[in-house]
Enzyme design. Sequence first.
Site, PDB file in Angstrom:
ATOM      1  N   ASP A 219     -48.474 -60.608  72.710  1.00  0.00           N
ATOM      2  CA  ASP A 219     -48.370 -59.721  74.142  1.00  0.00           C
ATOM      3  C   ASP A 219     -47.104 -59.613  73.521  1.00  0.00           C
ATOM      4  O   ASP A 219     -46.578 -60.536  73.123  1.00  0.00           O
ATOM      5  CB  ASP A 219     -48.570 -60.177  75.267  1.00  0.00           C
ATOM      6  CG  ASP A 219     -48.323 -59.194  76.681  1.00  0.00           C
ATOM      7  OD1 ASP A 219     -48.814 -57.863  76.057  1.00  0.00           O
ATOM      8  OD2 ASP A 219     -46.736 -59.665  77.174  1.00  0.00           O
ATOM      9  N   HIS A 223     -41.012 -57.798  70.584  1.00  0.00           N
ATOM     10  CA  HIS A 223     -39.833 -58.705  71.472  1.00  0.00           C
ATOM     11  C   HIS A 223     -39.564 -60.428  70.545  1.00  0.00           C
ATOM     12  O   HIS A 223     -38.570 -60.851  71.642  1.00  0.00           O
ATOM     13  CB  HIS A 223     -39.864 -58.552  72.716  1.00  0.00           C
ATOM     14  CG  HIS A 223     -40.487 -56.945  72.848  1.00  0.00           C
ATOM     15  ND1 HIS A 223     -38.770 -55.958  73.031  1.00  0.00           N
ATOM     16  CD2 HIS A 223     -41.425 -56.814  73.728  1.00  0.00           C
ATOM     17  CE1 HIS A 223     -39.901 -54.597  73.092  1.00  0.00           C
ATOM     18  NE2 HIS A 223     -40.953 -55.114  73.642  1.00  0.00           N
ATOM     19  N   GLU A 259     -48.906 -56.751  69.586  1.00  0.00           N
ATOM     20  CA  GLU A 259     -48.397 -55.892  69.927  1.00  0.00           C
ATOM     21  C   GLU A 259     -47.579 -55.231  69.617  1.00  0.00           C
ATOM     22  O   GLU A 259     -46.027 -55.831  70.277  1.00  0.00           O
ATOM     23  CB  GLU A 259     -48.197 -55.768  71.790  1.00  0.00           C
ATOM     24  CG  GLU A 259     -48.122 -54.642  72.669  1.00  0.00           C
ATOM     25  CD  GLU A 259     -47.785 -55.223  73.036  1.00  0.00           C
ATOM     26  OE1 GLU A 259     -48.220 -54.324  74.889  1.00  0.00           O
ATOM     27  OE2 GLU A 259     -47.410 -55.845  74.588  1.00  0.00           O
TER      28      GLU A 259
END
Length: 460
Positions: A219, A223, A259
């Site tokens: 997930d 980032h 992701e």
Amino acid sequence: MIKKKFSLRKSLLTTLFILAAFVGSFFPPLCNRFQDTSIKAEVNYNLPSRTENGVIAQAFTWRFKDIQSHLQEFANAGYKAILVSPVQRTKNNSNDWTTLYQPCNFHIGNAQLGSYDDFKSLCSEANNYGIKIIVDALLNHVATSSPGQWDDAIDDSLKHRELYHNQGTCTDTTDRYQATQKDIGGLLDLATQRTDVQDMAIQFLNECIDAGAGGFRFDSAKHIETNRGQDANQSWASNYWDTVLGSLHNKNNLYMYGEVLPDNGDNNEVYRSYFDITAESYGWNVRNAVRNKNLNGLLTIPHGNTTLLPSQALCYVESHDNYEHGQSSDFSDWEIKMGFSIIDARAEVTPQFFIRPFNNLWKDNDIIAVNKFHNAMVGQNEYLRWPRNETMMIERGSEGMVIVNVGGDTYIDSETNLKDGTYTNKASANCTLTVSNGRIKGNIPGGQVIVLYNYSNPAQ
């Protein structure tokens, strides 16, 4: 004396082998329990040996025990793997799905899905069907009570300010510094350059692997910074992914994808060197093509301003984010089925089917037929044709074809690579087509998926 002991042991072993053979002849199921059943199961259910060659079912918010009770149905429906929702402890017992994405520790077990033992039992039983369990892993952030403030429910070991970037909220995801060093959605961003933070991730992922997990969805993968591409030589660069992925048990047998939502700051070419990435743009294109009844333009798999190789793409019509954020929730079961059939029939992509809450489309007869086609066609190349805007033909080598027709009844008279013969639809609609001298002909019913092949692939 030593020789005599050896002789007695040999005699005893011989007796035991004879007894085992005798018992096995009368109680073969009992003996088979002690064999490696995963390979046998793959053959019984015609599932590919490699997860990336199969179809993934996203059992969104399903409890581990509920998934386990449906494993035979998943195998019969042609699913090679099941993505479970995040397994880490949550800050409360809420059934709000967003709670699952706010982890309080780096261990298996939460009130919503089940315990560590439940998870381990699921993985063990899934192996008996040749199915792999994929974990939705949360490595980038922890639960918060308010933007920038951890929730008191997180483990005490995580209540140290130095473990976080503490740079405030990201307001521009196209800026790599902000995207990787600031809080996303108000969730407290872990300082992933730190070795102790990396060690927590390694420990958690290996805990999952040792309990039987066969892979991971990462997930918010984009980032977490890298040390190449847009991050090369930057102050925030780190070796996070090299260190974490390089420390995993059984890493060569895991299927992993991240992701990585497309934008100018996604650094996707680097993430693709580590794992497959989510083809979010392609899902959007497929949904709109079906809704507009124009299936042209679905050849390439776009990702922002670049194009993914099918072998790098985790493809779906919708994900839990699309559904829960209202981007796809108004799409009908029929629209989802048409779109997924296109993705599922294609070569080299890894298709993922999102199971909506209280919806059984995942085991619809047409979906099952295309899943089985996908599994049977492993290794076959593809050729795409559009005899008209509403109709798409996905050929796989000379062995099979899926036709997705979102328009009305039509007649097909098209070039094809299929072998000569008569092909009867393996999905639900009544349809038989003939191939002769490089042409396929016949009537195609409107609004239907047609699955054609006279072939099995024993070497998947």
